[in-house]
Motif scaffolding. Structure first.
Motif, PDB file in Angstrom:
ATOM      1  N   GLU A 196     -15.058  -4.139  -1.043  1.00  0.00           N
ATOM      2  CA  GLU A 196     -14.187  -3.465  -2.007  1.00  0.00           C
ATOM      3  C   GLU A 196     -13.390  -2.347  -1.340  1.00  0.00           C
ATOM      4  O   GLU A 196     -12.206  -2.139  -1.631  1.00  0.00           O
ATOM      5  CB  GLU A 196     -15.027  -2.914  -3.151  1.00  0.00           C
ATOM      6  CG  GLU A 196     -14.208  -2.300  -4.280  1.00  0.00           C
ATOM      7  CD  GLU A 196     -15.076  -1.804  -5.409  1.00  0.00           C
ATOM      8  OE1 GLU A 196     -14.534  -1.225  -6.374  1.00  0.00           O
ATOM      9  OE2 GLU A 196     -16.319  -1.996  -5.317  1.00  0.00           O
ATOM     10  N   ASP A 199     -10.574  -3.882   0.553  1.00  0.00           N
ATOM     11  CA  ASP A 199      -9.501  -4.282  -0.363  1.00  0.00           C
ATOM     12  C   ASP A 199      -8.702  -3.062  -0.830  1.00  0.00           C
ATOM     13  O   ASP A 199      -7.449  -3.103  -0.885  1.00  0.00           O
ATOM     14  CB  ASP A 199     -10.094  -5.020  -1.564  1.00  0.00           C
ATOM     15  CG  ASP A 199     -10.711  -6.346  -1.174  1.00  0.00           C
ATOM     16  OD1 ASP A 199     -10.338  -6.881  -0.102  1.00  0.00           O
ATOM     17  OD2 ASP A 199     -11.589  -6.839  -1.923  1.00  0.00           O
ATOM     18  N   LEU A 200      -9.423  -1.981  -1.154  1.00  0.00           N
ATOM     19  CA  LEU A 200      -8.717  -0.775  -1.604  1.00  0.00           C
ATOM     20  C   LEU A 200      -7.877  -0.166  -0.482  1.00  0.00           C
ATOM     21  O   LEU A 200      -6.758   0.321  -0.732  1.00  0.00           O
ATOM     22  CB  LEU A 200      -9.733   0.255  -2.114  1.00  0.00           C
ATOM     23  CG  LEU A 200     -10.461  -0.128  -3.415  1.00  0.00           C
ATOM     24  CD1 LEU A 200     -11.523   0.901  -3.757  1.00  0.00           C
ATOM     25  CD2 LEU A 200      -9.468  -0.290  -4.569  1.00  0.00           C
ATOM     26  N   LYS A 202      -6.526  -1.859   1.910  1.00  0.00           N
ATOM     27  CA  LYS A 202      -5.366  -2.741   2.042  1.00  0.00           C
ATOM     28  C   LYS A 202      -4.330  -2.422   0.975  1.00  0.00           C
ATOM     29  O   LYS A 202      -3.117  -2.327   1.260  1.00  0.00           O
ATOM     30  CB  LYS A 202      -5.822  -4.189   1.943  1.00  0.00           C
ATOM     31  CG  LYS A 202      -4.720  -5.202   2.166  1.00  0.00           C
ATOM     32  CD  LYS A 202      -5.270  -6.620   2.101  1.00  0.00           C
ATOM     33  CE  LYS A 202      -4.159  -7.637   2.312  1.00  0.00           C
ATOM     34  NZ  LYS A 202      -4.693  -9.034   2.239  1.00  0.00           N
ATOM     35  N   GLN A 203      -4.798  -2.240  -0.267  1.00  0.00           N
ATOM     36  CA  GLN A 203      -3.873  -1.878  -1.339  1.00  0.00           C
ATOM     37  C   GLN A 203      -3.229  -0.516  -1.077  1.00  0.00           C
ATOM     38  O   GLN A 203      -2.032  -0.325  -1.344  1.00  0.00           O
ATOM     39  CB  GLN A 203      -4.615  -1.859  -2.671  1.00  0.00           C
ATOM     40  CG  GLN A 203      -5.117  -3.229  -3.132  1.00  0.00           C
ATOM     41  CD  GLN A 203      -5.865  -3.151  -4.438  1.00  0.00           C
ATOM     42  OE1 GLN A 203      -5.860  -2.102  -5.100  1.00  0.00           O
ATOM     43  NE2 GLN A 203      -6.507  -4.250  -4.816  1.00  0.00           N
ATOM     44  N   LEU A 204      -4.015   0.418  -0.541  1.00  0.00           N
ATOM     45  CA  LEU A 204      -3.472   1.740  -0.236  1.00  0.00           C
ATOM     46  C   LEU A 204      -2.391   1.654   0.823  1.00  0.00           C
ATOM     47  O   LEU A 204      -1.327   2.299   0.709  1.00  0.00           O
ATOM     48  CB  LEU A 204      -4.608   2.659   0.227  1.00  0.00           C
ATOM     49  CG  LEU A 204      -4.206   4.074   0.632  1.00  0.00           C
ATOM     50  CD1 LEU A 204      -3.589   4.808  -0.562  1.00  0.00           C
ATOM     51  CD2 LEU A 204      -5.409   4.833   1.177  1.00  0.00           C
ATOM     52  N   ASN A 205      -2.634   0.852   1.838  1.00  0.00           N
ATOM     53  CA  ASN A 205      -1.616   0.696   2.883  1.00  0.00           C
ATOM     54  C   ASN A 205      -0.351   0.057   2.335  1.00  0.00           C
ATOM     55  O   ASN A 205       0.781   0.447   2.698  1.00  0.00           O
ATOM     56  CB  ASN A 205      -2.183  -0.137   4.034  1.00  0.00           C
ATOM     57  CG  ASN A 205      -3.294   0.585   4.777  1.00  0.00           C
ATOM     58  OD1 ASN A 205      -3.300   1.822   4.849  1.00  0.00           O
ATOM     59  ND2 ASN A 205      -4.224  -0.179   5.339  1.00  0.00           N
ATOM     60  N   GLU A 206      -0.556  -0.927   1.449  1.00  0.00           N
ATOM     61  CA  GLU A 206       0.613  -1.558   0.841  1.00  0.00           C
ATOM     62  C   GLU A 206       1.391  -0.546  -0.006  1.00  0.00           C
ATOM     63  O   GLU A 206       2.641  -0.504   0.048  1.00  0.00           O
ATOM     64  CB  GLU A 206       0.172  -2.743  -0.013  1.00  0.00           C
ATOM     65  CG  GLU A 206      -0.384  -3.914   0.804  1.00  0.00           C
ATOM     66  CD  GLU A 206      -0.881  -5.030  -0.098  1.00  0.00           C
ATOM     67  OE1 GLU A 206      -0.880  -4.834  -1.337  1.00  0.00           O
ATOM     68  OE2 GLU A 206      -1.282  -6.097   0.435  1.00  0.00           O
ATOM     69  N   GLN A 207       0.654   0.244  -0.788  1.00  0.00           N
ATOM     70  CA  GLN A 207       1.333   1.242  -1.610  1.00  0.00           C
ATOM     71  C   GLN A 207       2.024   2.304  -0.745  1.00  0.00           C
ATOM     72  O   GLN A 207       3.120   2.765  -1.077  1.00  0.00           O
ATOM     73  CB  GLN A 207       0.316   1.914  -2.554  1.00  0.00           C
ATOM     74  CG  GLN A 207      -0.274   0.980  -3.597  1.00  0.00           C
ATOM     75  CD  GLN A 207       0.787   0.416  -4.525  1.00  0.00           C
ATOM     76  OE1 GLN A 207       1.785   1.081  -4.852  1.00  0.00           O
ATOM     77  NE2 GLN A 207       0.589  -0.836  -4.955  1.00  0.00           N
ATOM     78  N   LYS A 208       1.382   2.682   0.367  1.00  0.00           N
ATOM     79  CA  LYS A 208       2.020   3.640   1.275  1.00  0.00           C
ATOM     80  C   LYS A 208       3.298   3.052   1.867  1.00  0.00           C
ATOM     81  O   LYS A 208       4.325   3.747   1.997  1.00  0.00           O
ATOM     82  CB  LYS A 208       1.056   4.016   2.400  1.00  0.00           C
ATOM     83  CG  LYS A 208      -0.013   5.019   1.980  1.00  0.00           C
ATOM     84  CD  LYS A 208      -0.865   5.413   3.184  1.00  0.00           C
ATOM     85  CE  LYS A 208      -1.883   6.481   2.802  1.00  0.00           C
ATOM     86  NZ  LYS A 208      -2.719   6.896   3.944  1.00  0.00           N
ATOM     87  N   LYS A 210       5.173   0.762   0.501  1.00  0.00           N
ATOM     88  CA  LYS A 210       6.174   0.758  -0.558  1.00  0.00           C
ATOM     89  C   LYS A 210       6.735   2.160  -0.780  1.00  0.00           C
ATOM     90  O   LYS A 210       7.958   2.332  -0.961  1.00  0.00           O
ATOM     91  CB  LYS A 210       5.552   0.238  -1.852  1.00  0.00           C
ATOM     92  CG  LYS A 210       5.232  -1.247  -1.832  1.00  0.00           C
ATOM     93  CD  LYS A 210       4.652  -1.685  -3.162  1.00  0.00           C
ATOM     94  CE  LYS A 210       4.342  -3.169  -3.168  1.00  0.00           C
ATOM     95  NZ  LYS A 210       3.754  -3.609  -4.472  1.00  0.00           N
TER      96      LYS A 210
END
Length: 255
Positions: A196, A199-200, A202-208, A210
């Motif tokens: 988890e 995954d978080l 990875k999502q944080l990197n994607e949001q950063k 963006k």
């Protein structure tokens, strides 16, 4: 059945009780030895002197108490049943010293532990205690019965400690199994949390990414807007200057 092993408890000579294969006479009757003396056996010896009735009764009572405290042991050898009772012979100081030496010898021969839990040492000391009870009972039955109570209390206490030890071992094993099961559950939970977390992240990197892209785009847009506004301001300033000049040109001739 194998004959019983040597014991520190003193026994009489074994006695044959019965044999499964009895010898029979040619007529089919079992051979018997007559208890009567033959006619030509010579003069009959005088009967032994009668002991006092009280001493005989006391001796018999002591022997009965001794046999009840320390029952005789039985075993079969081939087709024969043997019985061996504890000795009722009085003991001396030399017997006690010999018992101590024999105890030390058997402890060395059977390699008993000097400390800790040792079944061999416990067995030998139990036999030694039974022998002491036998020696005391011969002289004083009441004292022997009291020692019997002490022996039974000690054995009961040891049995209680053994039961407590076994239950504690079982409790420890149960707790260890529960801990192992809980450890496996915790490891699985840690693995799930790690996944988890990945995954978080990875999502944080994607949001950063963006967010950086949006900031870059907005910065470029802001620069373009500022440049545009700057050009408009310069244009308006020039226009204002021109109008001002024209206005001054109009006003000046009138004077």
């Amino acid at each position: 059945m194998i004959p019983p092993a040597d014991s520190l408890l003193k026994y009489d000579n074994p006695v044959l009780i019965r044999s499964c294969t009895e010898r029979k006479s040619p007529k089919g009757r079992p051979l018997k030895v007559s208890a009567q003396q033959p006619a030509d056996s010579g003069p009959v010896p005088p009967p032994p002197k009668q002991k006092s009735a009280s001493s005989e009764v006391t001796k018999q009572e002591n022997e009965d108490i001794l046999n009840s405290i320390l029952p005789p042991r039985e075993w079969t050898e081939g087709n024969q049943l043997w019985v061996q009772q504890v000795s009722s012979a009085p003991c001396t100081r030399a017997d006690v010293i010999c018992l101590e030496e024999l105890l030390d010898t058997k402890l060395l021969q059977r390699e008993a532990r000097e400390a800790g839990i040792c079944p061999v040492r416990r067995e030998l000391y139990s036999q030694c205690f039974d022998e002491l009870i036998r020696q005391v009972t011969i002289n004083c039955a009441e004292r022997g019965l009291l020692l019997l109570r002490v022996r039974d209390e000690i054995q009961m206490t040891i049995a209680a400690y053994q039961t407590l030890y076994e239950s504690s071992i079982a409790f420890g094993m149960r707790k260890a199994l529960q801990a192992e099961q809980g450890k496996a559950d915790m490891e699985q939970k840690i693995s799930d949390l790690e996944n988890e977390k990945q995954d978080l992240l990875k999502q944080l990197n994607e949001q950063k990414a963006k967010c950086d892209a949006i900031e870059k785009r907005e910065a470029e847009k802001r620069q373009m807007e500022e440049k545009k506004y700057t050009e408009e301001i310069q244009f308006l300033k020039r226009t204002n200057q021109q109008l001002k000049t024209q206005l001054e040109g109009i006003i000046t001739p009138k004077k």
